[in-house]
Motif scaffolding. Structure first.
Motif, mmCIF file in Angstrom:
data_model
loop_
_atom_site.group_PDB
_atom_site.id
_atom_site.type_symbol
_atom_site.label_atom_id
_atom_site.label_comp_id
_atom_site.label_asym_id
_atom_site.label_seq_id
_atom_site.Cartn_x
_atom_site.Cartn_y
_atom_site.Cartn_z
ATOM 1 N N VAL A 36 -26.386 32.768 -36.465
ATOM 2 C CA VAL A 36 -25.500 33.919 -36.313
ATOM 3 C C VAL A 36 -26.250 35.113 -35.722
ATOM 4 O O VAL A 36 -25.660 35.905 -34.993
ATOM 5 C CB VAL A 36 -24.812 34.277 -37.653
ATOM 6 N N THR A 37 -27.542 35.232 -36.001
ATOM 7 C CA THR A 37 -28.295 36.345 -35.436
ATOM 8 C C THR A 37 -28.433 36.191 -33.929
ATOM 9 O O THR A 37 -28.338 37.174 -33.194
ATOM 10 C CB THR A 37 -29.682 36.463 -36.082
ATOM 11 N N LEU A 38 -28.642 34.972 -33.461
ATOM 12 C CA LEU A 38 -28.718 34.734 -32.017
ATOM 13 C C LEU A 38 -27.384 35.050 -31.355
ATOM 14 O O LEU A 38 -27.336 35.680 -30.298
ATOM 15 C CB LEU A 38 -29.141 33.293 -31.733
ATOM 16 N N TRP A 39 -26.297 34.647 -31.979
ATOM 17 C CA TRP A 39 -24.979 34.909 -31.409
ATOM 18 C C TRP A 39 -24.662 36.401 -31.391
ATOM 19 O O TRP A 39 -24.058 36.905 -30.440
ATOM 20 C CB TRP A 39 -23.894 34.142 -32.177
ATOM 21 N N SER A 40 -25.074 37.135 -32.428
ATOM 22 C CA SER A 40 -24.794 38.573 -32.444
ATOM 23 C C SER A 40 -25.579 39.298 -31.361
ATOM 24 O O SER A 40 -25.058 40.184 -30.686
ATOM 25 C CB SER A 40 -25.075 39.174 -33.825
ATOM 26 N N VAL A 41 -26.835 38.891 -31.146
ATOM 27 C CA VAL A 41 -27.637 39.515 -30.093
ATOM 28 C C VAL A 41 -27.123 39.095 -28.723
ATOM 29 O O VAL A 41 -27.088 39.897 -27.790
ATOM 30 C CB VAL A 41 -29.133 39.176 -30.267
ATOM 31 N N VAL A 76 -36.086 42.491 -23.758
ATOM 32 C CA VAL A 76 -35.313 43.204 -24.783
ATOM 33 C C VAL A 76 -34.469 42.215 -25.585
ATOM 34 O O VAL A 76 -34.366 42.316 -26.811
ATOM 35 C CB VAL A 76 -34.441 44.309 -24.138
ATOM 36 N N PHE A 77 -33.878 41.231 -24.897
ATOM 37 C CA PHE A 77 -33.087 40.219 -25.587
ATOM 38 C C PHE A 77 -33.952 39.447 -26.579
ATOM 39 O O PHE A 77 -33.562 39.240 -27.736
ATOM 40 C CB PHE A 77 -32.458 39.264 -24.573
ATOM 41 N N LEU A 78 -35.143 39.007 -26.139
ATOM 42 C CA LEU A 78 -36.043 38.286 -27.038
ATOM 43 C C LEU A 78 -36.500 39.168 -28.198
ATOM 44 O O LEU A 78 -36.579 38.716 -29.342
ATOM 45 C CB LEU A 78 -37.243 37.753 -26.259
ATOM 46 N N SER A 79 -36.781 40.426 -27.907
ATOM 47 C CA SER A 79 -37.197 41.349 -28.955
ATOM 48 C C SER A 79 -36.104 41.506 -30.009
ATOM 49 O O SER A 79 -36.361 41.397 -31.210
ATOM 50 C CB SER A 79 -37.552 42.703 -28.348
ATOM 51 N N ASN A 80 -34.884 41.769 -29.556
ATOM 52 C CA ASN A 80 -33.777 41.946 -30.501
ATOM 53 C C ASN A 80 -33.462 40.657 -31.249
ATOM 54 O O ASN A 80 -33.211 40.677 -32.457
ATOM 55 C CB ASN A 80 -32.534 42.443 -29.779
ATOM 56 N N CYS A 164 -42.186 43.079 -31.578
ATOM 57 C CA CYS A 164 -42.828 44.376 -31.249
ATOM 58 C C CYS A 164 -43.632 44.292 -29.963
ATOM 59 O O CYS A 164 -43.693 45.254 -29.193
ATOM 60 C CB CYS A 164 -43.709 44.831 -32.405
ATOM 61 N N MET A 165 -44.244 43.137 -29.703
ATOM 62 C CA MET A 165 -44.986 42.984 -28.447
ATOM 63 C C MET A 165 -44.038 43.013 -27.256
ATOM 64 O O MET A 165 -44.323 43.631 -26.225
ATOM 65 C CB MET A 165 -45.801 41.679 -28.456
#
Length: 172
Positions: A36-41, A76-80, A164-165
């Motif tokens: 669900v976290t992947l889908w929300s991002v 940014v997508f990977l970070s979020n 963070c990286m």
């Protein structure tokens, strides 16, 4: 400042706060799958990508002009995505502290990439104190929804570190 720009900034801020609050509520519900976290991002990323495309002139869509934006958008997508995923393994306050501490990797990356002069020891000390202050302020403020074992905490912390990286790289 232009009134429209001010409204966009305030709108972005309010939507981001709402997104984070909804995500915290979502990951604290029992039996919520990790996907669900992947889908929300992905939904957030998709909406932020599609909205400008509907307003931009066709001439702006050349491969060379969009390549830097695609690269930064992926970071940014990977970070979020990683930071949202980490909330399944660590306390939400740990996520907030880690994301607030991205100042340190950003400072390091900036110096390594040559985007700024190297920071002095006093600058790093000030950044470290800011991060420590954030950590102390939020200490003990939440519960880990699914952190039953230490390996899960390690996975969550690694996800936050990589997040963070990517944040530091996206700033440059």
């Amino acid at each position: 400042m232009d009134l429209r720009l001010g409204l966009l900034v305030v709108g972005f801020f309010l939507c981001h706060v709402a997104f984070e609050a909804l995500n915290e509520m979502l990951v604290t519900l029992p039996n919520v799958p990790h996907s669900v976290t992947l889908w929300s991002v992905a939904a957030q990323f998709g909406l932020c990508t599609m909205a400008p495309m509907t307003r931009a002139p066709r001439a702006l869509f050349t491969k060379s002009s969009w390549w830097p934006f695609v690269t930064v958008s992926c970071m940014v997508f990977l970070s979020n995505g990683l930071s949202q995923y980490s909330t399944h393994h660590v306390e939400f306050t740990v996520k907030i502290v880690a994301k607030a501490s991205k100042l340190l990797p950003t400072m390091l990356i900036s110096g390594l990439l040559g985007n700024s002069s190297h920071f002095q020891a006093l600058d790093y000390a000030a950044a470290l104190l800011l991060c420590a202050g954030t950590a102390l302020f939020s200490y003990g403020g939440g519960r880990a929804p699914n952190a039953a074992s230490s390996w899960q905490v390690v996975v969550g912390m690694l996800a936050l570190a990589v997040s963070c990286m990517f944040d530091g790289l996206a700033c440059h």
